[in-house]
Design an enzyme around this catalytic site. Sequence first.
Site, short mmCIF file in Angstrom:
data_model
loop_
_atom_site.label_atom_id
_atom_site.label_comp_id
_atom_site.label_asym_id
_atom_site.label_seq_id
_atom_site.Cartn_x
_atom_site.Cartn_y
_atom_site.Cartn_z
CD GLU A 136 37.83 41.73 33.23
OE1 GLU A 136 36.65 41.66 32.86
OE2 GLU A 136 38.53 42.73 33.05
CD GLN A 189 44.58 47.73 31.19
OE1 GLN A 189 44.91 48.06 32.33
NE2 GLN A 189 43.48 47.03 30.97
NE ARG A 246 42.43 38.40 36.02
CZ ARG A 246 43.48 37.60 35.90
NH1 ARG A 246 44.52 37.77 36.68
NH2 ARG A 246 43.49 36.62 35.03
CB CYS A 247 35.88 42.91 37.51
SG CYS A 247 35.74 44.47 38.39
#
Lengths: 782, 162
Positions: free
Chosen positions: A736, A216, A366-367
């Site tokens: 998110e 990423q 996802r945060c």
Amino acid sequence: MGVAHGMGHSVKRKEDARFLRGRGNYIDDIKLPGMLWLDIVRSPLAHAKIVNINKEKALATPGVAAVITGADLVPYKLEWMPTLMSDRQMVLPVDTVMYYAQEVAAVIATSRYAAADGVAAVEVDYEPLEPVLDPKKALLPDSPVIRFDREEKSNRIWHWEAGDRQGTDAAFKGSDVVVAEDIYIPRIHVASIETCGCVASWDPMEGHLTLYMTTQAPHAIRTVVALVTGHLGLHEHKIRVVSPDIGGGFGGKVPVYPGYVLAVAASVLTGKPVKWIEDRSENLQADSFARDYHIHAELAAQKDGKLNALRMGVVADHGAFDSAANPSKFPAGLFSICTGSYDIKTAFTEVDGVYTNKPPGGIAYRCSFRVTEAVHAVERMMDVLAQKLKMDPADLRALNFIRPEQFPYKSAFGWEYDSGNYQGALDKAKQIIGYDDLRKEQAEKRARGELMGIGLSTFTEIVGAGPSHTFDILGIKMFDSAEIRVHPTGRVIARFGTKSQGQGHETTYAQIIAQELGIPEEHIAVEEGDTDTAPYGLGTYASRSTPTAGAAGAMAARKIREKARKIAAHLLEANEADLEWETGKFFVKGVPSRSKTIQEIAFAAYTNHPQGMEAGLEAVDYYDPPNLTFPFGAYICVVDIDRGTGEVKIHRFVAVDDCGNIINPMIVDGQIHGGLTMGMAPALLEEIVYDENGVNLTGTFMDYLLPTAMETPKWELDKTTTPSPHHPFGAKGVGESATVGAPPAIANAVVDALSHLGVTNMDIPLTPQKVWAVLKEKGAAL
Amino acid sequence: MTQKITINLNGADVTAEVEPRLLLVHFIREVANLTGTHIGCDTTSCGACSVVLDGKAVKSCTLFAVQADGRRIMTVEGLVTGGQLHPIQEGFHEKHGLQCGFCTPGMMMTSYAFLQNHAHASEEEIRWAISGNLCRCTGYVNIVEAIKYADAKLHAPAAGGA
């Protein structure tokens, strides 16, 4: 000529064309001439001495080219690698394994199957050691210390605290009501459908490495590889990192895993390209985990419900190495967002990071780093307090919200919230779901013996890492970047330092430029992920792409527009100050017919620009955001509980989100659908479980349960819009929010359904077994 | 020891000498070089490797290539005909039924097989049909919409009829 669809248009995605035809280019699709395969021998024990590794049979296996052990890496000083958290992590152990499924040796072979044969033939003798698995026990003085390599003989990695300890203690003493709960947020795994992998290709003649990798953050990886291998003569100008199409990231593709390093080492060793692709069990058993926070949470309030103070203590299980993907300057990340959407004047929190014999944890799921843990704790506690005070949880929230006129709002922990209207979002959610009627329905059902619960979550997020005063990676500030080149025909190529993993950057970034320059989005090609071509950036996670790279895109486009104004003035023989901009063209004030389109200006930038001006129409921007952004939302969940099975069924779920100004509503809704589903997953289904020996019992999708279409409800979405005042186009980021906001709404609904039985808290995941056990204990099971 | 097999992939015969243990998905991806079919779990749980075998959706990670000898397989690469997207592909695009795209080929092949045998399917039937295919990005909402779109287009009353 096409039309420019800027902000607010549901433009269909450009990237779909290749994905729909099976022409995506994911890591396992890359095949280079002469390529070898790498597979990994993993530990069957959670803690053990390595007595001996016998490679002979593996080396005699047809197709096997080499076997690499920790001892083989020692001469190159590659057996350890540094982590982002100033710790270090084993690439391969030399004499001690630290967790179940840890990498022990690598086998390189001519095919995927031959590599697996080689793995099966490597013989390792272990001498078991006592595993340390419970992080609270790990802190006791009589616990074995697992990190033999550290000077400090303790399993405590760090202690971190924030806020006002004395003031908070005093506020608790002076309060009418105090509530406290132990809340455990279990270990979970992002489990993107594509696992991790890479193809490392070393060119011995040029001394050049190309690394195709599921990452990423390709630029940061290039720098890390250069830092790790610089002593071996591999420097940053000779490293190209390419992040191809990524089959889901969610934070799991931020860290550097040993497999990547081993593939690079194997390529250097063999002089051939080497591919490493994890299988699902390796992914679930050894890659970085999220959460694993043992929280003790307390709220103090007046008897009317007005909050006085908040206190939270946490024991955080980080596994055997502190390799959390946390670029903030705080070891517990952004956990101090735990005062949430509420005006709490006094607060204190402390977190202890602890080593255990488990794989390294502490990535986000996802945060942003530890935001979900913080939000879960405060949202759960608001319901605990409401229950204690016999207040409606919506009313308790309304009484304590930070009010719109209080923004910018400085929290007790020092965060400056940019903008918000929490009551506005809650009012909308209540109206959509018909809150008052639902409460009546609940009372009727309860009278009939049916279990229905209503749960609220009125969360604030903190995203967009981040301002350089709060974030860095190895000292590198966390700006992000955009480079825009307008070609003579008015067509554009734009490159960014981030990397989409499904968020649709090729479409939304083009829309940002379309908005700023009036060039149709279909005339704009967006590229990311190749460090040879894209400007330096820190990557995509923490909902940072729109707040940082998206902002950079707007700023670069505005630089181009300023140059375009000068060229237009030259072409129109007018004063720059007399020109006005209207999407796609400059015109002379009061004489709209005297105008030049951006395409005409682009052509002139190469053919007829003013004397003394450089040719070309290009700009680069590196955007260091002045602050984080604070998207928020109000979620209401309605559940029914089956008294016979303990099954929790989400009957309705209304999500009102506010992410500021929206680029592409279709994509934003898609992000929220997915985020809600990834929020429901740990609330109801997902948990990584270890046995008493530290063996992972949830190493396949048959044990680690992802939501299917059957469990996933039909989400009901709406929005409010409160722009961020400091972002160039008022956006906040959205990827998110729903993952952060959804779990407490679901947990609160389940506890609400059982509150009349005296239940005040239940830890997620709220599986049928867990709920049924409570029903049984309370005499409510059928 | 290898065995010579021929599999008809999207209408063209592919013949190769393979080990009996070679998984069908590896035959498709690495022998025939059709990389649209993906691998997500190795345990028949995620469906990223779904293909259509003699008209039925199957998970190609749980079949050996030799089991498909002499049979017909359709993969995502076979959906486009005459340069035109299949209605199921169109539906996924129009309804934003994909994000990272990794589960998408398997999801579309399962949907394709389902819509061969079902017309005007209910939401419940569609959700059941794709419950063996995991998607981590979309929350399934728009995938269901995409399948409804394709269902309507594939099973529209013929012009002049009804």
